[in-house]
Design a protein around this motif. Structure first.
Motif, PDB file in Angstrom:
ATOM      1  N   PHE A   3       5.363  -3.236  -7.276  1.00 38.54           N
ATOM      2  CA  PHE A   3       5.567  -4.431  -6.470  1.00 38.54           C
ATOM      3  C   PHE A   3       5.191  -5.719  -7.198  1.00 38.54           C
ATOM      4  O   PHE A   3       5.311  -6.804  -6.624  1.00 38.54           O
ATOM      5  CB  PHE A   3       4.797  -4.300  -5.149  1.00 38.54           C
ATOM      6  CG  PHE A   3       5.526  -3.455  -4.150  1.00 38.54           C
ATOM      7  CD1 PHE A   3       6.214  -4.032  -3.109  1.00 38.54           C
ATOM      8  CD2 PHE A   3       5.544  -2.077  -4.277  1.00 38.54           C
ATOM      9  CE1 PHE A   3       6.916  -3.250  -2.198  1.00 38.54           C
ATOM     10  CE2 PHE A   3       6.226  -1.282  -3.380  1.00 38.54           C
ATOM     11  CZ  PHE A   3       6.919  -1.876  -2.337  1.00 38.54           C
ATOM     12  N   SER A 121       0.482   0.019   0.636  1.00 36.74           N
ATOM     13  CA  SER A 121       0.610  -1.363   1.108  1.00 36.74           C
ATOM     14  C   SER A 121      -0.387  -2.278   0.419  1.00 36.74           C
ATOM     15  O   SER A 121      -0.104  -3.456   0.188  1.00 36.74           O
ATOM     16  CB  SER A 121       0.393  -1.426   2.631  1.00 36.74           C
ATOM     17  OG  SER A 121       1.403  -0.726   3.308  1.00 36.74           O
ATOM     18  N   GLN A 124       1.213  -3.252  -2.567  1.00 39.20           N
ATOM     19  CA  GLN A 124       2.292  -4.197  -2.271  1.00 39.20           C
ATOM     20  C   GLN A 124       1.753  -5.607  -2.072  1.00 39.20           C
ATOM     21  O   GLN A 124       2.475  -6.587  -2.258  1.00 39.20           O
ATOM     22  CB  GLN A 124       3.046  -3.740  -1.017  1.00 39.20           C
ATOM     23  CG  GLN A 124       3.806  -2.443  -1.199  1.00 39.20           C
ATOM     24  CD  GLN A 124       4.391  -1.928   0.101  1.00 39.20           C
ATOM     25  OE1 GLN A 124       4.571  -2.687   1.046  1.00 39.20           O
ATOM     26  NE2 GLN A 124       4.686  -0.640   0.173  1.00 39.20           N
ATOM     27  N   SER A 125       0.491  -5.712  -1.667  1.00 40.62           N
ATOM     28  CA  SER A 125      -0.119  -7.025  -1.447  1.00 40.62           C
ATOM     29  C   SER A 125      -0.749  -7.577  -2.724  1.00 40.62           C
ATOM     30  O   SER A 125      -0.604  -8.758  -3.039  1.00 40.62           O
ATOM     31  CB  SER A 125      -1.198  -6.924  -0.356  1.00 40.62           C
ATOM     32  OG  SER A 125      -0.649  -6.457   0.850  1.00 40.62           O
ATOM     33  N   LEU A 208      11.881  -7.423  -1.551  1.00 37.66           N
ATOM     34  CA  LEU A 208      11.297  -7.653  -2.876  1.00 37.66           C
ATOM     35  C   LEU A 208      12.242  -8.418  -3.790  1.00 37.66           C
ATOM     36  O   LEU A 208      11.820  -9.250  -4.595  1.00 37.66           O
ATOM     37  CB  LEU A 208      10.949  -6.318  -3.536  1.00 37.66           C
ATOM     38  CG  LEU A 208       9.632  -5.650  -3.164  1.00 37.66           C
ATOM     39  CD1 LEU A 208       9.505  -4.334  -3.907  1.00 37.66           C
ATOM     40  CD2 LEU A 208       8.468  -6.553  -3.480  1.00 37.66           C
ATOM     41  N   GLY A 233       3.084  -7.390   2.738  1.00 42.53           N
ATOM     42  CA  GLY A 233       2.366  -6.161   2.407  1.00 42.53           C
ATOM     43  C   GLY A 233       1.122  -5.967   3.250  1.00 42.53           C
ATOM     44  O   GLY A 233       0.834  -4.851   3.709  1.00 42.53           O
TER      45      GLY A 233
END
Length: 368
Positions: A3, A121, A124-125, A208, A233
């Motif tokens: 990500f 997640s 993702q953050s 994304l 995220g």
């Protein structure tokens, strides 16, 4: 790793002058090879164990980061790095998901996969936050610095994969033949669960790729886009906290339908010309809704698959996901050529509505 590298690859492609229509094809490169290799990889994981597959995935992620850092100034280098990243991601997630599936069954599966996807997640953050550090005040971040940082992080991933505990290979009960792919596909409701998972993951993928493109179209700074993706995220993380308790109270099917339609509504609003604060709210709601689809379909498959076939079941789910990641972004690229990044988000929203309504007919209890 995924990500941060994928949005950065989008920015590098914009630097090289690639149009929106080609961004969808670049996104599809991430999923094309894994689409072909997912099922064999699942069978191999069932045979050799999760740690071997996790290490192989980490090696490929490192190769991807090095390729993007050294050859990413050409379209060919971007394609090669994206393909390697897709393969590395495949090896990693099959190993991880099989590891969880072999240890959590029944009522524990929702909670276990909720925790697993919560960790995803978190990545993702944290990943998009690098965009903030390497170009917060510019529409295009310092892509070279991000690729170099990713090489260091990939080395850490390699070391962590070696620490994964080995597991004993689970075999079918005596007298029961090894389960084949056709038998798995025939499980009641499995096709609907796979299609839902496919579109939900493709929707995450499209955010994304096309939220950075949306920012570039509207002159939103790269650091702000990084914050927006991090918010999405974090919202996914929030939806996965206590997922097991929510499932026990409301049921998998009701949660899956409700949250998918919620994400669809928010993504449709995000396609409109909104202010940055309103766009942040829409992406937060989108992330919250999309965050539920993945762990619920994972736990559903985990409970459905017999011993010795859970790697194959998880890889079958990945085949569906990768098919969505190949074809839906390619369609999105065609839409973007005429309607821009906002049009892509609107079309993706419509797809979420369709699978959300289809999920209403999933069996209340997995057939395993």
């Amino acid at each position: 790793m995924t990500f941060v590298l994928r949005p950065t690859t989008t920015y590098r492609a914009i630097e090289l002058g690639l149009g929106n229509s080609l961004l969808g094809l670049l996104s599809a490169c991430f999923a094309l090879a894994p689409l072909i290799l997912a099922l064999p990889s699942g069978s191999v994981t069932d045979r050799v164990g999760e740690r071997v597959m996790a290490f192989a995935g980490a090696v490929l992620v490192l190769a991807s980061a090095l390729t993007l850092a050294t050859l990413g100034t050409s379209i060919g280098g971007l394609v090669a790095g994206t393909v390697l990243l897709g393969l590395g991601h495949l090896g990693s997630v099959i190993a991880e998901q099989t590891w969880v599936a072999n240890r959590a069954r029944g009522g524990r599966a929702d909670s276990a996969f909720g925790k697993y996807t919560f960790a995803a997640s978190l990545g993702q953050s944290v990943g998009p936050a690098l965009l903030l550090f390497f170009g917060s005040g510019h529409a295009i971040p310092n892509t070279g610095a991000i690729f170099a940082s990713a090489c260091v992080a990939a080395l850490l991933l390699l070391l962590v994969s070696l620490g994964l505990k080995r597991t004993v290979r689970l075999s079918p009960p005596p007298g029961q033949a090894e389960v084949g792919t056709r038998q798995l596909i025939r499980l009641p409701g499995l096709a609907r669960a796979l299609l839902t998972s496919c579109v939900v993951l493709a929707a995450v993928d499209i955010t994304l790729v096309y939220v950075p493109a949306l920012g570039a179209e509207r002159g939103i700074a790269a650091g702000t886009i990084g914050v927006l993706l991090a918010i999405r995220g974090l919202a996914s993380m929030a939806s996965r906290i206590g997922l097991g308790a929510l499932v026990a109270r409301l049921g998998r099917r009701r949660l899956l339908v409700t949250f998918t339609l919620l994400a669809a509504s928010a993504m449709a609003l995000a396609a409109l010309p909104l202010s940055v604060p309103l766009l942040a709210i829409c992406l937060a709601v989108t992330g919250f809704g999309l965050g539920v689809g993945q762990p619920l379909t994972m736990s559903w498959l985990s409970d459905s698959a017999p011993a010795g076939a859970r790697g194959k079941a998880m890889s079958l789910r990945l085949v569906g996901n990768r098919a969505g990641q190949v074809f839906l972004p390619a369609i999105a690229g065609t839409v973007a050529a005429s309607a821009g990044a906002g049009g892509v988000l609107a079309v993706t929203s419509a797809g979420l509505v369709v699978v959300g309504m289809m999920a209403r007919r999933l069996p209340l209890v997995p057939p395993g």
